[in-house]
Design a protein around this motif. Structure first.
Motif, PDB file in Angstrom:
ATOM      1  N   ALA A  55     -54.321  49.862 -91.646  1.00  0.00           N
ATOM      2  CA  ALA A  55     -54.669  49.645 -93.060  1.00  0.00           C
ATOM      3  C   ALA A  55     -56.173  49.632 -93.368  1.00  0.00           C
ATOM      4  O   ALA A  55     -56.587  50.222 -94.376  1.00  0.00           O
ATOM      5  CB  ALA A  55     -54.009  48.372 -93.569  1.00  0.00           C
ATOM      6  N   PRO A  56     -57.034  49.018 -92.559  1.00  0.00           N
ATOM      7  CA  PRO A  56     -58.453  48.980 -92.920  1.00  0.00           C
ATOM      8  C   PRO A  56     -59.152  50.345 -92.926  1.00  0.00           C
ATOM      9  O   PRO A  56     -60.233  50.474 -93.480  1.00  0.00           O
ATOM     10  CB  PRO A  56     -59.076  48.084 -91.830  1.00  0.00           C
ATOM     11  N   TYR A  57     -58.518  51.342 -92.340  1.00  0.00           N
ATOM     12  CA  TYR A  57     -59.176  52.636 -92.170  1.00  0.00           C
ATOM     13  C   TYR A  57     -58.700  53.725 -93.125  1.00  0.00           C
ATOM     14  O   TYR A  57     -59.196  54.844 -93.072  1.00  0.00           O
ATOM     15  CB  TYR A  57     -58.990  53.124 -90.723  1.00  0.00           C
ATOM     16  N   VAL A  58     -57.729  53.406 -93.972  1.00  0.00           N
ATOM     17  CA  VAL A  58     -57.143  54.421 -94.855  1.00  0.00           C
ATOM     18  C   VAL A  58     -57.013  53.887 -96.282  1.00  0.00           C
ATOM     19  O   VAL A  58     -57.142  52.690 -96.529  1.00  0.00           O
ATOM     20  CB  VAL A  58     -55.771  54.896 -94.339  1.00  0.00           C
ATOM     21  N   SER A  59     -56.698  54.793 -97.178  1.00  0.00           N
ATOM     22  CA  SER A  59     -56.499  54.433 -98.582  1.00  0.00           C
ATOM     23  C   SER A  59     -55.187  53.682 -98.796  1.00  0.00           C
ATOM     24  O   SER A  59     -55.130  52.697 -99.527  1.00  0.00           O
ATOM     25  CB  SER A  59     -56.522  55.709 -99.422  1.00  0.00           C
ATOM     26  N   LYS A  60     -54.112  54.165 -98.137  1.00  0.00           N
ATOM     27  CA  LYS A  60     -52.777  53.611 -98.384  1.00  0.00           C
ATOM     28  C   LYS A  60     -51.925  53.722 -97.126  1.00  0.00           C
ATOM     29  O   LYS A  60     -51.984  54.727 -96.426  1.00  0.00           O
ATOM     30  CB  LYS A  60     -52.110  54.393 -99.522  1.00  0.00           C
ATOM     31  N   VAL A  61     -51.118  52.687 -96.871  1.00  0.00           N
ATOM     32  CA  VAL A  61     -50.119  52.720 -95.804  1.00  0.00           C
ATOM     33  C   VAL A  61     -48.776  52.335 -96.404  1.00  0.00           C
ATOM     34  O   VAL A  61     -48.666  51.312 -97.091  1.00  0.00           O
ATOM     35  CB  VAL A  61     -50.444  51.756 -94.646  1.00  0.00           C
ATOM     36  N   HIS A  62     -47.780  53.162 -96.147  1.00  0.00           N
ATOM     37  CA  HIS A  62     -46.403  52.833 -96.516  1.00  0.00           C
ATOM     38  C   HIS A  62     -45.742  52.255 -95.270  1.00  0.00           C
ATOM     39  O   HIS A  62     -45.598  52.961 -94.266  1.00  0.00           O
ATOM     40  CB  HIS A  62     -45.641  54.070 -96.986  1.00  0.00           C
ATOM     41  N   ALA A  63     -45.377  50.995 -95.314  1.00  0.00           N
ATOM     42  CA  ALA A  63     -44.682  50.345 -94.209  1.00  0.00           C
ATOM     43  C   ALA A  63     -43.187  50.487 -94.477  1.00  0.00           C
ATOM     44  O   ALA A  63     -42.641  49.834 -95.361  1.00  0.00           O
ATOM     45  CB  ALA A  63     -45.089  48.876 -94.121  1.00  0.00           C
ATOM     46  N   VAL A  64     -42.547  51.368 -93.724  1.00  0.00           N
ATOM     47  CA  VAL A  64     -41.131  51.665 -93.934  1.00  0.00           C
ATOM     48  C   VAL A  64     -40.299  50.979 -92.859  1.00  0.00           C
ATOM     49  O   VAL A  64     -40.574  51.122 -91.662  1.00  0.00           O
ATOM     50  CB  VAL A  64     -40.870  53.188 -93.881  1.00  0.00           C
ATOM     51  N   ASP A  65     -39.318  50.228 -93.298  1.00  0.00           N
ATOM     52  CA  ASP A  65     -38.366  49.625 -92.368  1.00  0.00           C
ATOM     53  C   ASP A  65     -36.998  49.623 -93.034  1.00  0.00           C
ATOM     54  O   ASP A  65     -36.900  49.501 -94.256  1.00  0.00           O
ATOM     55  CB  ASP A  65     -38.777  48.202 -91.981  1.00  0.00           C
ATOM     56  N   VAL A  66     -35.969  49.758 -92.240  1.00  0.00           N
ATOM     57  CA  VAL A  66     -34.614  49.780 -92.768  1.00  0.00           C
ATOM     58  C   VAL A  66     -34.120  48.374 -93.118  1.00  0.00           C
ATOM     59  O   VAL A  66     -33.179  48.217 -93.887  1.00  0.00           O
ATOM     60  CB  VAL A  66     -33.661  50.484 -91.767  1.00  0.00           C
ATOM     61  N   GLN A  67     -34.793  47.353 -92.589  1.00  0.00           N
ATOM     62  CA  GLN A  67     -34.376  45.970 -92.824  1.00  0.00           C
ATOM     63  C   GLN A  67     -35.320  45.252 -93.799  1.00  0.00           C
ATOM     64  O   GLN A  67     -36.480  45.033 -93.478  1.00  0.00           O
ATOM     65  CB  GLN A  67     -34.364  45.196 -91.502  1.00  0.00           C
ATOM     66  N   GLU A  68     -34.807  44.881 -94.927  1.00  0.00           N
ATOM     67  CA  GLU A  68     -35.597  44.110 -95.888  1.00  0.00           C
ATOM     68  C   GLU A  68     -36.058  42.789 -95.265  1.00  0.00           C
ATOM     69  O   GLU A  68     -37.132  42.276 -95.598  1.00  0.00           O
ATOM     70  CB  GLU A  68     -34.793  43.855 -97.167  1.00  0.00           C
ATOM     71  N   ALA A  69     -35.285  42.256 -94.343  1.00  0.00           N
ATOM     72  CA  ALA A  69     -35.656  41.000 -93.670  1.00  0.00           C
ATOM     73  C   ALA A  69     -36.989  41.138 -92.943  1.00  0.00           C
ATOM     74  O   ALA A  69     -37.764  40.173 -92.869  1.00  0.00           O
ATOM     75  CB  ALA A  69     -34.562  40.578 -92.695  1.00  0.00           C
ATOM     76  N   MET A  70     -37.277  42.313 -92.400  1.00  0.00           N
ATOM     77  CA  MET A  70     -38.570  42.532 -91.734  1.00  0.00           C
ATOM     78  C   MET A  70     -39.706  42.468 -92.754  1.00  0.00           C
ATOM     79  O   MET A  70     -40.770  41.913 -92.491  1.00  0.00           O
ATOM     80  CB  MET A  70     -38.588  43.861 -90.991  1.00  0.00           C
ATOM     81  N   HIS A  71     -39.477  43.039 -93.924  1.00  0.00           N
ATOM     82  CA  HIS A  71     -40.489  42.963 -94.982  1.00  0.00           C
ATOM     83  C   HIS A  71     -40.699  41.515 -95.431  1.00  0.00           C
ATOM     84  O   HIS A  71     -41.826  41.116 -95.730  1.00  0.00           O
ATOM     85  CB  HIS A  71     -40.098  43.836 -96.170  1.00  0.00           C
ATOM     86  N   ASP A  72     -39.630  40.752 -95.487  1.00  0.00           N
ATOM     87  CA  ASP A  72     -39.766  39.337 -95.855  1.00  0.00           C
ATOM     88  C   ASP A  72     -40.663  38.610 -94.857  1.00  0.00           C
ATOM     89  O   ASP A  72     -41.534  37.828 -95.256  1.00  0.00           O
ATOM     90  CB  ASP A  72     -38.392  38.656 -95.911  1.00  0.00           C
ATOM     91  N   LEU A  73     -40.477  38.876 -93.577  1.00  0.00           N
ATOM     92  CA  LEU A  73     -41.309  38.260 -92.551  1.00  0.00           C
ATOM     93  C   LEU A  73     -42.754  38.728 -92.661  1.00  0.00           C
ATOM     94  O   LEU A  73     -43.691  37.944 -92.473  1.00  0.00           O
ATOM     95  CB  LEU A  73     -40.744  38.565 -91.158  1.00  0.00           C
TER      96      LEU A  73
END
Length: 185
Positions: A55-73
């Motif tokens: 993230a610190p080196y680019v304009s945008k990062v899409h963090a893709v995961d199939v589990q919403e629970a991972m995004h919650d964490l």
């Protein structure tokens, strides 16, 4: 292969610095060849362990995961401002054709890699886009990671990527893992 998802009850491992022995941040960043204006996707981002390093080196990062629970964490530990969380299958990415500059997959390739998913990754990458894959090797000793039967060998992964329309720029077999850097043809 297994095509399973990582058990969220073991998510603490995803933030364990021991993961650097499988892929260092410097090695990842060097193979991605990042530039400030780039948009990158982390395929199977989990709790954002490697996403946070990109993230610190680019304009945008899409963090893709199939589990919403991972995004919650990930939200609990704090998501950088330029990271967007996307819940999706790798075989059905919600991004426009040729809209992303690079993609990374760290220890998740075995969970999604099939012809359709690799075609989808190729679809969303710009011509010349980079793909860096670090994953558990079928030639490993199974000290850690998924069962050997759920893993690809370096040779299998290279062939899959070449068939999907990528040129292999770098490939390395390690004790338990492999690393591939490729470019979209």
């Amino acid at each position: 292969m297994g095509f399973h998802t990582f058990n969220k009850d073991h998510a603490d491992f995803l933030d364990d610095p021991i993961r650097y022995r499988f892929l260092s941040v410097d090695e990842l960043l060097a193979h991605l060849a990042l530039e400030r204006e780039m948009t990158v996707v982390d395929l199977g981002s989990g709790t954002g362990f490697y996403t946070d390093h990109v993230a610190p080196y680019v304009s945008k990062v899409h963090a893709v995961d199939v589990q919403e629970a991972m995004h919650d964490l990930y939200r609990e530990k704090g998501v950088p401002e330029n990271v967007s969380l996307t819940t999706a299958e790798i075989g059905d990415l919600p991004f426009a054709d040729e809209s992303l500059d690079a993609a990374l997959s760290t220890m998740t390739y075995h969970e999604f890699a099939d012809e359709a998913a690799l075609a989808e990754v190729r679809r969303v990458l710009k011509p010349g886009g980079k793909l860096v894959v670090a994953d558990w090797s079928a030639n490993g000793e199974h000290v850690e990671g998924p069962p050997l039967t759920e893993r690809f060998s370096l040779a299998e992964a290279k062939t899959q990527l070449e068939v999907a329309g990528f040129t292999i720029d770098y490939a390395s077999e390690r004790v338990e893992t492999f690393l591939i850097a490729a470019t979209k043809n």
